[in-house]
Design an enzyme around this catalytic site. Sequence first.
Site, PDB file in Angstrom:
ATOM      1  N   ASN A  57      -2.881   7.935   5.632  1.00  0.00           N
ATOM      2  CA  ASN A  57      -1.532   7.409   5.676  1.00  0.00           C
ATOM      3  C   ASN A  57      -1.129   7.032   7.127  1.00  0.00           C
ATOM      4  O   ASN A  57      -0.280   6.233   7.439  1.00  0.00           O
ATOM      5  CB  ASN A  57      -0.649   8.214   5.093  1.00  0.00           C
TER       6      ASN A  57
ATOM      7  N   ARG B 100       0.883  -1.207  -0.107  1.00  0.00           N
ATOM      8  CA  ARG B 100       0.043  -0.012  -0.028  1.00  0.00           C
ATOM      9  C   ARG B 100       0.952   1.182   0.006  1.00  0.00           C
ATOM     10  O   ARG B 100       0.545   2.380  -0.596  1.00  0.00           O
ATOM     11  CB  ARG B 100      -0.873   0.149   1.283  1.00  0.00           C
TER      12      ARG B 100
ATOM     13  N   HIS C  96       0.201   4.597  -2.221  1.00  0.00           N
ATOM     14  CA  HIS C  96      -0.045   5.919  -1.666  1.00  0.00           C
ATOM     15  C   HIS C  96       1.187   6.761  -2.008  1.00  0.00           C
ATOM     16  O   HIS C  96       0.800   8.159  -2.159  1.00  0.00           O
ATOM     17  CB  HIS C  96      -0.096   5.912  -0.007  1.00  0.00           C
TER      18      HIS C  96
ATOM     19  N   HIS D   8      -6.658  -5.679  -2.479  1.00  0.00           N
ATOM     20  CA  HIS D   8      -6.986  -5.555  -1.354  1.00  0.00           C
ATOM     21  C   HIS D   8      -7.413  -7.176  -0.783  1.00  0.00           C
ATOM     22  O   HIS D   8      -8.134  -7.604  -0.018  1.00  0.00           O
ATOM     23  CB  HIS D   8      -8.716  -5.160  -1.410  1.00  0.00           C
TER      24      HIS D   8
END
Length: 323
Positions: free
Chosen positions: A93, A62, A66, A191
Amino acid sequence: MTSLKLFLGFFLQFIFLLSVVNAQGLTVGFYSQTCPQAEAIVKNVTAQVMSVAPSLGAPLMRMHFHDCFVRGCDGSVLLNSSTNQAEKDAAPNLSLRGFQVIDRVKSALENACPGVVSCADILALVARDVVVALDGPSWEVETGRRDGSVSNITEALTNLLPPGSNITQLISGFQQKGLSVKDLVVLSGGHTVGTSHCSAFTNRLYNFTGNGDTDPSLDPNYIARLKIKCPQGDQNTLVEMDPGSFRTFDEDYFTLVNKRRGLFQSDAALLNNNETRAYVISQLSNSSSTFFTDFGVSMVNMGRVGVLTGTAGEIRKVCALVN
């Protein structure tokens, strides 16, 4: 008004083309001459971490997402701020973990090849290596990114798509980064690993429209199970995004979405567009699934977003600090 629209259209095309040109500075094996052991070092350190802390796999993957969605893939998500105003301080975050792993990889690379491998490239390589460690696909990672020097909390809040996004917002957000609808649905498949705090989806269980109701797009039986795990008001309990195999990178995510058991509204939204829904359905049979191959392609596409190459940016000595 027409002139303004034309100008904005040309301007956006220019920005996108500029991004494409910048991405041409990336190549597989960029460090083959300057630090030939670079990828092996990243792989070895990542493997050591994953052998004792596999739960860090999803957060590290992730982290690359991000990073790329804010200012492009420039390592800006790693920068610290004395005033808590950096990207990593933004609410989306705060759940990122594994910064110490990136620091450990960087330290090993600096010992071997001082000032050569960027933190932005480390994020891209680690993302690939944790997916492999979780039994997922491998792909050739393009490298050659350089590190940015700006990290802004407001930009993170503006550019990171929230879990409550609808399909229109998701498609628009990806298109603004030069990514396709297919990239959206494929990368959503990430996911399949990891966990989420109840706070990210609890509105779907208790107060979806502000009237104490539940989200009608979420399977009622799944709602009942989630309510047991996330009592009303619980913000901190962690829930598996892919129950039963949240530490295994597989195709099960698409089965869950099709059963209306995607944890986030953004997961459920994939059934609300013809192209994304068709992809979800096409992945339901393991024998004909293309997800592993597609994921590698889409990760490469994402890894090209807004990169700094050539003489732009810098190679940070410490990933949390500008030189």
